[in-house]
Enzyme design. Sequence first.
Site, PDB file in Angstrom:
ATOM      1  CB  THR A 340     -21.354  14.920   9.930  1.00 34.62           C
ATOM      2  OG1 THR A 340     -20.639  14.685   8.707  1.00 34.62           O
ATOM      3  CG2 THR A 340     -20.743  14.067  11.001  1.00 34.62           C
ATOM      4  CB  THR A 358     -22.013  15.634  13.404  1.00 35.97           C
ATOM      5  OG1 THR A 358     -22.452  14.284  13.361  1.00 35.97           O
ATOM      6  CG2 THR A 358     -21.087  15.811  14.594  1.00 35.97           C
ATOM      7  CG  ASP A 382     -17.300  10.468  17.190  1.00 39.83           C
ATOM      8  OD1 ASP A 382     -17.790   9.445  16.680  1.00 39.83           O
ATOM      9  OD2 ASP A 382     -17.235  11.553  16.594  1.00 39.83           O
ATOM     10  N   GLY A 433     -18.123  10.443   8.472  1.00 38.11           N
ATOM     11  CA  GLY A 433     -17.384   9.758   9.528  1.00 38.11           C
ATOM     12  C   GLY A 433     -15.908   9.710   9.215  1.00 38.11           C
TER      13      GLY A 433
END
Length: 544
Positions: A340, A358, A382, A433
């Site tokens: 990101t 991101t 995710d 992350g």
Amino acid sequence: MVVSAQHLASDAGLEVLRSGGNAVDAAVAVGYALAVVYPAAGNLGGGGFMTIRFADGRATFLDFREKAPIAATRTMFLDPDGHVIPGLSTDSWLAVGVPGTVAGLEAASQRYGRLGRHTVLAPAERLARDGFVLTDGDAVLFAAETPGLAKDPGARAIFTRDGQALKAGDRLVQPQLARSLERIDSDGAASFVQGPLAQAVAAASQLGHGLITLDDFAHYRVREMTPISCMYRAYQVISAPPPSSGGVTLCEILNILEGYDLKAMGFHSAAESHVLIEAMRRAYRDRNQELGDPDFVVNPLSHLLDKSYAAALRATILPDAATPSASLPFAPASTEGQQTTQFSVVDAAGNAVSVTYTLNGWFGAHRVAGDTGILMNNEMDDFTAKPGTANMFGLVQGTANAIAPGKTPLSSMSPTIVARDGHLAMVTGSPGGSRIITITAEVIINVVDHGMTLEAAVDAPRLHHQFLPDRVDLEPEALTPDVRNKLAGSGYTFRDVTPWGHAESILVGGETLSAAEGASSLGGGLVLFGVNDPRAPAGSAAGE
């Protein structure tokens, strides 16, 4: 002061401040500029979070994360036998969530900005149209991801030279992206509702056997929410609420650590490292099983943020031994990415903005939507593809983060602002992350407890534990050999990894918090110290 992972984007934010814009205007300009000059993570085809603290002490939060398409299903990444299909949630059009960046930046600009759309978009349009010369820091990202980019015809044409990696000194010109930015300049967020950009993304998704349709864009909404807020020592920490796990987990870590004298223990001593790891372990256990999109699950925020709950967790930490994660109550619950980007802005009036946004992986899904020049995210990874199975970042999560139509995946992004006695003290955050939360926590601890300068706090080597897998990740020199050996004898397992994260940060009033005491008053103007994380070699702090 503007700090970002790409120096031209920092300059774009400073240009807008000099044009009379406020911190929100500058943040929006940086967001658009990063989509041009930092395509590995800056984006129009992704999403993110924005934490805002106004000069009068009010704070708000904008959620413009990607959402699952309406046609998404809980088992979409599983084979008929219920096994996760490798790569499907990261390297396909099915991996692409409905992007929210443009909607989010436009919402911020319209609600809290001062300048018109054309002014804040002008730097990004210019950089895309005229191009920019890659530095060594820019080129290293392209070198690593060229094989993936070369697989998609659109990405190959823009981000490679006949399939070969771009190099330092090359000029990257993006006329297709320039036209897309001009379309946004003309139509605003409507360009991503029923306009040609939405149509192009939907068409490319359908062609690639993805799920995004025009209905997904029509139903997308930016959420404005109350930030998470907690007190650490004498400092108010303002950060991201669910669907981010960042603010809650950050505050839970800090609440546990508040019961220890970390300064007396010493930076990354055996004693401090022990309680850091154990606080992280317990907070990530709760993160992985308790939190999710508030439109779909009930998040027990008051319980998780309660100081008495932190005290109860603290009481379970043994003085000289690791607590095996397997010994803690845990209902397997989901996945996440490190690539990101973070940027921080403070204007002369004391308004502050912290943004993390991101594409998930570097360059997202490595796919460009039609002739838009827009790289698409792979944010569907995710979600919990299968409860109890690790995602691309090693996170093992649960059913609270299971895939559902229109749902936002759980994130660790933690754009954070710190205040004391009603005055702005610090702006920070990071990519990374699942490590974002611990990066942010360690920067705060380094300045609050250890009295470091902001530069030292950001530069300091980091450690990380996320409950599962049950190991401690270490940057180089994060622990001395003696400390490492002592902790190993207490039951810890270590993994040495390359440096992670880019904690782009601003400190108000002095190089350290102690120097800033009483100096953050607006009466004589703000003195701002900005630090670009050296782990982001193409970035900069730009101010005046």
